[in-house]
Design an enzyme around this catalytic site. Structure first.
Site, PDB file in Angstrom:
ATOM      1  CE  LYS A 162      87.025  33.929  67.439  1.00  9.18           C
ATOM      2  NZ  LYS A 162      86.493  32.562  67.610  1.00  9.18           N
ATOM      3  CB  VAL A 197      92.550  27.090  78.352  1.00 11.74           C
ATOM      4  CG1 VAL A 197      93.976  27.588  78.518  1.00 11.74           C
ATOM      5  CG2 VAL A 197      91.715  28.118  77.596  1.00 11.74           C
ATOM      6  CG  ASP A 236      79.893  25.026  77.203  1.00  9.03           C
ATOM      7  OD1 ASP A 236      79.496  25.407  76.084  1.00  9.03           O
ATOM      8  OD2 ASP A 236      80.221  25.820  78.123  1.00  9.03           O
ATOM      9  CE1 TYR A 276      85.876  36.933  69.328  1.00  9.27           C
ATOM     10  CE2 TYR A 276      85.804  38.288  67.348  1.00  9.27           C
ATOM     11  CZ  TYR A 276      85.349  37.199  68.078  1.00  9.27           C
ATOM     12  OH  TYR A 276      84.389  36.370  67.540  1.00  9.27           O
TER      13      TYR A 276
HETATM   14  P1  NAD Z   1      77.874  30.231  71.813  1.00 14.96           P
HETATM   15  O1  NAD Z   1      76.453  30.501  72.197  1.00 14.96           O
HETATM   16  O2  NAD Z   1      78.140  29.158  70.801  1.00 14.96           O
HETATM   17  O3  NAD Z   1      78.680  29.943  73.148  1.00 14.96           O
HETATM   18  C1  NAD Z   1      79.987  29.473  73.210  1.00 14.96           C
HETATM   19  C2  NAD Z   1      80.086  28.444  74.327  1.00 14.96           C
HETATM   20  O4  NAD Z   1      81.492  28.268  74.592  1.00 14.96           O
HETATM   21  C3  NAD Z   1      79.439  28.847  75.651  1.00 14.96           C
HETATM   22  O5  NAD Z   1      78.468  27.870  76.030  1.00 14.96           O
HETATM   23  C4  NAD Z   1      80.599  28.895  76.641  1.00 14.96           C
HETATM   24  O6  NAD Z   1      80.253  28.427  77.942  1.00 14.96           O
HETATM   25  C5  NAD Z   1      81.626  28.002  75.972  1.00 14.96           C
HETATM   26  N1  NAD Z   1      82.997  28.301  76.391  1.00 14.96           N
HETATM   27  C6  NAD Z   1      83.538  29.518  76.641  1.00 14.96           C
HETATM   28  N2  NAD Z   1      84.816  29.384  77.035  1.00 14.96           N
HETATM   29  C7  NAD Z   1      85.071  28.058  77.060  1.00 14.96           C
HETATM   30  C8  NAD Z   1      86.236  27.296  77.393  1.00 14.96           C
HETATM   31  N3  NAD Z   1      87.352  27.892  77.807  1.00 14.96           N
HETATM   32  N4  NAD Z   1      86.182  25.944  77.285  1.00 14.96           N
HETATM   33  C9  NAD Z   1      85.026  25.316  76.891  1.00 14.96           C
HETATM   34  N5  NAD Z   1      83.883  26.013  76.576  1.00 14.96           N
HETATM   35  C10 NAD Z   1      83.922  27.360  76.652  1.00 14.96           C
HETATM   36  O7  NAD Z   1      78.518  31.585  71.323  1.00 14.96           O
HETATM   37  P2  NAD Z   1      78.370  32.294  69.907  1.00 14.96           P
HETATM   38  O8  NAD Z   1      78.076  33.725  70.087  1.00 14.96           O
HETATM   39  O9  NAD Z   1      77.440  31.533  69.047  1.00 14.96           O
HETATM   40  O10 NAD Z   1      79.858  32.218  69.342  1.00 14.96           O
HETATM   41  C11 NAD Z   1      80.422  30.995  69.011  1.00 14.96           C
HETATM   42  C12 NAD Z   1      81.675  31.198  68.209  1.00 14.96           C
HETATM   43  O11 NAD Z   1      81.399  31.973  67.049  1.00 14.96           O
HETATM   44  C13 NAD Z   1      82.803  31.929  68.946  1.00 14.96           C
HETATM   45  O12 NAD Z   1      84.052  31.348  68.617  1.00 14.96           O
HETATM   46  C14 NAD Z   1      82.715  33.330  68.391  1.00 14.96           C
HETATM   47  O13 NAD Z   1      83.951  34.014  68.485  1.00 14.96           O
HETATM   48  C15 NAD Z   1      82.319  33.035  66.959  1.00 14.96           C
HETATM   49  N6  NAD Z   1      81.697  34.182  66.281  1.00 14.96           N
HETATM   50  C16 NAD Z   1      80.461  34.629  66.669  1.00 14.96           C
HETATM   51  C17 NAD Z   1      79.903  35.710  65.997  1.00 14.96           C
HETATM   52  C18 NAD Z   1      78.551  36.240  66.375  1.00 14.96           C
HETATM   53  O14 NAD Z   1      78.133  37.261  65.800  1.00 14.96           O
HETATM   54  N7  NAD Z   1      77.851  35.608  67.284  1.00 14.96           N
HETATM   55  C19 NAD Z   1      80.599  36.330  64.955  1.00 14.96           C
HETATM   56  C20 NAD Z   1      81.844  35.851  64.608  1.00 14.96           C
HETATM   57  C21 NAD Z   1      82.388  34.759  65.270  1.00 14.96           C
END
Ligand code: NAD
Length: 265
Positions: free
Chosen positions: A165, A72, A44, A161
């Site tokens: 995706k 990145v 992370d 976004y």
């Molecule tokens: P999550 O709680 O899993 O958090 C994501 C983690 O990624 C965080 O701990 C953050 O610190 C880390 N992160 C951010 N940028 C980073 C980087 N550049 N390098 C390394 N780590 C990094 O978040 P979530 O809400 O469960 O979402 C996870 C994934 O699911 C995302 O890709 C999101 O777009 C996708 N998603 C979520 C939803 C939703 O409703 N929650 C819906 C569709 C897609």
């Protein structure tokens, strides 16, 4: 260790989570993989978040390691760290995804928002996939899972976004086809409305609702009884795609959305 991923070495990037009442997708994936017998490198950008996931895995009797790294800029270093520890990588998940206040419809979003979101959600994934494909292709095996979004096909007026995706979906298919002959699989999961701290908290402010009202509004949009999904629903799909049970499954874009993507009108 026994389990559906017994003996597997798995990298999960974005394995921490934004603090909140519910569990995030990345943490749920890491916990599920470890519960099923994989050793997990929890990566992370925010190291204490990765360490939090590792602590929960260890407390439950699993094996995991934390690494603070940004997808990145550090993709090659992430792969190198895993190879140094294990000599191979069986599973690689990119769960990283961000939104941005400056995102919006095609006629009203700012450039900085687009470039930031695209870099994190897509370019980071592209670099990670490229880095991990080298050892996987050499080994003649591997499973890559990209966490995309239903917004890639059915958006909500956030072009940065959605486009990031959609590009991720294409990366999953291109990767699957480009490395099929080398035994490497690649699939994407398209979560719909999931009750994670980032999913609910991040959109509540945008939509001008408190958390309870936002939960209710998101749940009302889901066709399947029960409303929003949980991160465990996403983790269970990732478990299947990562495991050998899915050995004949590649290039798939799997919605985990309670039927939201199937509804037209
Ligand atoms: P999550 O709680 O899993 O958090 C994501 C983690 O990624 C965080 O701990 C953050 O610190 C880390 N992160 C951010 N940028 C980073 C980087 N550049 N390098 C390394 N780590 C990094 O978040 P979530 O809400 O469960 O979402 C996870 C994934 O699911 C995302 O890709 C999101 O777009 C996708 N998603 C979520 C939803 C939703 O409703 N929650 C819906 C569709 C897609």
């Amino acid at each position: 260790m026994t389990g559906r991923l017994a003996g597997k070495m798995a990298v999960v990037v974005g394995a921490g989570q934004q603090p909140g009442e519910t569990i995030g997708n990345g943490k749920a994936i890491a916990l599920t993989f470890a519960h099923e017998g994989a050793e997990v490198l929890c990566v992370d950008r925010d190291l204490p978040r990765a360490e939090g996931t590792v602590a929960e895995i260890m407390a439950a009797g699993g094996t995991a390691f934390a690494l603070g790294a940004d997808i990145v800029v550090d993709s090659e270093a992430i792969v190198a760290a895993a190879l140094e520890r294990w000599g191979r990588i069986d599973i690689c998940v990119d769960n990283v995804g961000i939104g941005h206040r400056g995102d919006g419809p095609a006629h009203a979003h700012d450039d900085e928002a687009f470039e930031t979101v695209f870099a994190v959600n897509f370019t980071g994934a592209r670099r990670l996939v490229k880095a991990v494909l080298a050892p996987m292709r050499e080994a003649g095996a591997g499973s890559i899972v990209l966490i995309s979004s239903l917004a890639s096909t059915a958006g909500a007026n956030m072009v940065a976004y959605e486009i990031s995706k959609a590009a991720l979906n294409r990366l999953a298919i291109a990767t699957a086809l480009g490395s099929a002959k080398r035994g490497v699989r690649c699939n994407a999961i398209l979560p719909g409305l999931i009750d994670t701290p980032m999913g609910v908290g991040g959109t509540a402010e945008r939509d001008g609702r408190d958390l309870a009202a936002q939960r209710e509004a998101r749940s009302a949009m889901v066709p399947l009884k029960g409303g929003m999904g949980t991160a465990w629903d996403v983790a269970n799909a990732a478990l299947f795609l990562a495991s050998d049970e899915a050995k004949f499954v590649t290039g798939v874009l799997l919605p985990v959305d309670g039927g939201q993507g199937a509804r037209i009108g």
